[in-house]
Motif scaffolding. Structure first.
Motif, PDB file in Angstrom:
ATOM      1  N   LEU A  13       8.713  -8.797   3.183  1.00  0.00           N
ATOM      2  CA  LEU A  13       8.387  -8.525   1.783  1.00  0.00           C
ATOM      3  C   LEU A  13       6.457  -8.578   1.916  1.00  0.00           C
ATOM      4  O   LEU A  13       5.816  -7.773   1.721  1.00  0.00           O
ATOM      5  CB  LEU A  13       8.735  -9.563   0.792  1.00  0.00           C
ATOM      6  CG  LEU A  13       8.477  -9.457  -0.487  1.00  0.00           C
ATOM      7  CD1 LEU A  13       8.689  -8.312  -1.609  1.00  0.00           C
ATOM      8  CD2 LEU A  13       8.650 -10.541  -1.581  1.00  0.00           C
ATOM      9  N   ALA A  14       6.619 -10.112   2.719  1.00  0.00           N
ATOM     10  CA  ALA A  14       5.052 -10.102   2.622  1.00  0.00           C
ATOM     11  C   ALA A  14       4.362  -9.139   3.214  1.00  0.00           C
ATOM     12  O   ALA A  14       3.385  -8.559   2.804  1.00  0.00           O
ATOM     13  CB  ALA A  14       4.492 -11.335   3.428  1.00  0.00           C
ATOM     14  N   SER A  15       4.862  -8.509   4.558  1.00  0.00           N
ATOM     15  CA  SER A  15       4.468  -7.905   5.544  1.00  0.00           C
ATOM     16  C   SER A  15       3.232  -6.661   4.517  1.00  0.00           C
ATOM     17  O   SER A  15       2.536  -5.755   3.910  1.00  0.00           O
ATOM     18  CB  SER A  15       5.273  -7.531   6.111  1.00  0.00           C
ATOM     19  OG  SER A  15       4.789  -6.731   7.027  1.00  0.00           O
ATOM     20  N   ALA A  16       5.325  -5.661   3.454  1.00  0.00           N
ATOM     21  CA  ALA A  16       5.403  -4.842   2.839  1.00  0.00           C
ATOM     22  C   ALA A  16       3.716  -5.098   2.101  1.00  0.00           C
ATOM     23  O   ALA A  16       3.125  -4.072   1.891  1.00  0.00           O
ATOM     24  CB  ALA A  16       6.485  -4.149   2.271  1.00  0.00           C
ATOM     25  N   LEU A  17       3.346  -6.024   1.398  1.00  0.00           N
ATOM     26  CA  LEU A  17       2.644  -5.964   0.546  1.00  0.00           C
ATOM     27  C   LEU A  17       1.287  -6.154   0.663  1.00  0.00           C
ATOM     28  O   LEU A  17       0.124  -5.455  -0.014  1.00  0.00           O
ATOM     29  CB  LEU A  17       2.614  -7.955  -0.745  1.00  0.00           C
ATOM     30  CG  LEU A  17       4.361  -7.673  -1.414  1.00  0.00           C
ATOM     31  CD1 LEU A  17       4.370  -9.452  -1.474  1.00  0.00           C
ATOM     32  CD2 LEU A  17       4.176  -7.129  -2.945  1.00  0.00           C
ATOM     33  N   GLY A  18       1.205  -7.268   2.122  1.00  0.00           N
ATOM     34  CA  GLY A  18      -0.016  -6.715   2.822  1.00  0.00           C
ATOM     35  C   GLY A  18      -0.797  -5.024   3.053  1.00  0.00           C
ATOM     36  O   GLY A  18      -2.357  -4.691   2.546  1.00  0.00           O
ATOM     37  N   THR A  19       0.808  -4.502   3.139  1.00  0.00           N
ATOM     38  CA  THR A  19       0.232  -2.943   4.024  1.00  0.00           C
ATOM     39  C   THR A  19       0.289  -1.753   2.597  1.00  0.00           C
ATOM     40  O   THR A  19      -0.682  -1.133   2.931  1.00  0.00           O
ATOM     41  CB  THR A  19       1.517  -1.991   4.403  1.00  0.00           C
ATOM     42  OG1 THR A  19       2.037  -3.099   5.719  1.00  0.00           O
ATOM     43  CG2 THR A  19       1.826  -0.855   4.751  1.00  0.00           C
ATOM     44  N   GLU A  20       0.850  -1.989   1.391  1.00  0.00           N
ATOM     45  CA  GLU A  20       0.684  -1.815   0.245  1.00  0.00           C
ATOM     46  C   GLU A  20      -1.079  -2.014  -1.031  1.00  0.00           C
ATOM     47  O   GLU A  20      -1.164  -0.891  -0.671  1.00  0.00           O
ATOM     48  CB  GLU A  20       1.561  -2.457  -1.153  1.00  0.00           C
ATOM     49  CG  GLU A  20       0.893  -1.112  -2.019  1.00  0.00           C
ATOM     50  CD  GLU A  20       1.499   0.357  -2.580  1.00  0.00           C
ATOM     51  OE1 GLU A  20       0.815   0.657  -2.883  1.00  0.00           O
ATOM     52  OE2 GLU A  20       1.780   0.531  -1.003  1.00  0.00           O
ATOM     53  N   ARG A  70      -4.131   0.854  -1.250  1.00  0.00           N
ATOM     54  CA  ARG A  70      -4.724   0.569  -2.388  1.00  0.00           C
ATOM     55  C   ARG A  70      -6.160   0.441  -2.527  1.00  0.00           C
ATOM     56  O   ARG A  70      -6.631   1.386  -2.793  1.00  0.00           O
ATOM     57  CB  ARG A  70      -3.614  -0.422  -3.691  1.00  0.00           C
ATOM     58  CG  ARG A  70      -2.687   0.130  -3.595  1.00  0.00           C
ATOM     59  CD  ARG A  70      -2.610  -1.081  -4.863  1.00  0.00           C
ATOM     60  NE  ARG A  70      -0.830  -0.228  -5.662  1.00  0.00           N
ATOM     61  CZ  ARG A  70      -0.847  -0.831  -6.500  1.00  0.00           C
ATOM     62  NH1 ARG A  70      -1.131  -1.904  -7.614  1.00  0.00           N
ATOM     63  NH2 ARG A  70       0.912  -0.480  -7.241  1.00  0.00           N
ATOM     64  N   ALA A  71      -6.881   0.140  -1.428  1.00  0.00           N
ATOM     65  CA  ALA A  71      -7.757  -0.518  -0.462  1.00  0.00           C
ATOM     66  C   ALA A  71      -8.548   0.477  -0.581  1.00  0.00           C
ATOM     67  O   ALA A  71     -10.129   0.792  -0.578  1.00  0.00           O
ATOM     68  CB  ALA A  71      -8.498  -2.109  -0.538  1.00  0.00           C
ATOM     69  N   GLU A  87     -11.275   2.750  -1.970  1.00  0.00           N
ATOM     70  CA  GLU A  87     -12.757   3.392  -1.716  1.00  0.00           C
ATOM     71  C   GLU A  87     -12.607   4.524  -1.524  1.00  0.00           C
ATOM     72  O   GLU A  87     -14.129   5.420  -1.698  1.00  0.00           O
ATOM     73  CB  GLU A  87     -13.013   2.769   0.109  1.00  0.00           C
ATOM     74  CG  GLU A  87     -13.964   2.966   0.365  1.00  0.00           C
ATOM     75  CD  GLU A  87     -14.353   1.613   2.040  1.00  0.00           C
ATOM     76  OE1 GLU A  87     -14.460   2.663   2.537  1.00  0.00           O
ATOM     77  OE2 GLU A  87     -13.294   0.805   2.079  1.00  0.00           O
ATOM     78  N   GLU A  88     -12.331   5.649  -1.443  1.00  0.00           N
ATOM     79  CA  GLU A  88     -11.890   7.369  -1.139  1.00  0.00           C
ATOM     80  C   GLU A  88     -12.595   7.553  -2.289  1.00  0.00           C
ATOM     81  O   GLU A  88     -13.072   8.315  -2.871  1.00  0.00           O
ATOM     82  CB  GLU A  88     -10.517   7.506  -0.538  1.00  0.00           C
ATOM     83  CG  GLU A  88     -10.951   9.180  -0.254  1.00  0.00           C
ATOM     84  CD  GLU A  88      -9.701   9.217  -0.034  1.00  0.00           C
ATOM     85  OE1 GLU A  88      -9.043  10.905  -0.779  1.00  0.00           O
ATOM     86  OE2 GLU A  88      -8.985   8.699   0.652  1.00  0.00           O
ATOM     87  N   ALA A  89     -11.709   7.406  -3.548  1.00  0.00           N
ATOM     88  CA  ALA A  89     -12.357   7.299  -5.041  1.00  0.00           C
ATOM     89  C   ALA A  89     -13.271   6.970  -5.462  1.00  0.00           C
ATOM     90  O   ALA A  89     -14.426   7.879  -5.367  1.00  0.00           O
ATOM     91  CB  ALA A  89     -11.708   6.556  -5.533  1.00  0.00           C
ATOM     92  N   ALA A  90     -14.611   6.127  -4.385  1.00  0.00           N
ATOM     93  CA  ALA A  90     -15.139   5.259  -5.192  1.00  0.00           C
ATOM     94  C   ALA A  90     -16.745   6.403  -4.571  1.00  0.00           C
ATOM     95  O   ALA A  90     -17.311   7.275  -4.582  1.00  0.00           O
ATOM     96  CB  ALA A  90     -15.537   4.208  -5.001  1.00  0.00           C
TER      97      ALA A  90
END
Length: 72
Positions: free
Chosen positions: A32-39, A43-44, A48-51
């Motif tokens: 779960l922690a790994s999946a949260l970190g990947t997500e 998102r980051a 960054e791409e949108a900015a």
């Protein structure tokens, strides 16, 4: 349940995890922690791409100063 795994989940969430997570095994908490970190990383990267795409709308001469103001 491992306190270390639960602590990692807490860090990834940025908050105290729900009590119901105490029923998960250490392996499940680690996954779960790994999946949260990947997500969070995905998102980051998307933000960054949108900015950068939004900066394309700013006139070329103003992009540098605008970038410095927005992304200190």
């Amino acid at each position: 349940m491992s306190n270390e795994a639960l602590s990692r989940v807490s860090t990834e969430l940025g908050a105290t995890p729900p009590d119901s997570l105490a029923h998960l095994t250490s392996d499940q908490l680690t996954l779960l922690a790994s999946a949260l970190g990947t997500e969070r990383a995905h998102r980051a990267a998307g933000l960054e791409e949108a900015a950068e795409a939004a900066l394309g709308l700013v006139p070329a001469l103003a992009r540098g100063p605008v970038r410095r103001i927005l992304f200190k």
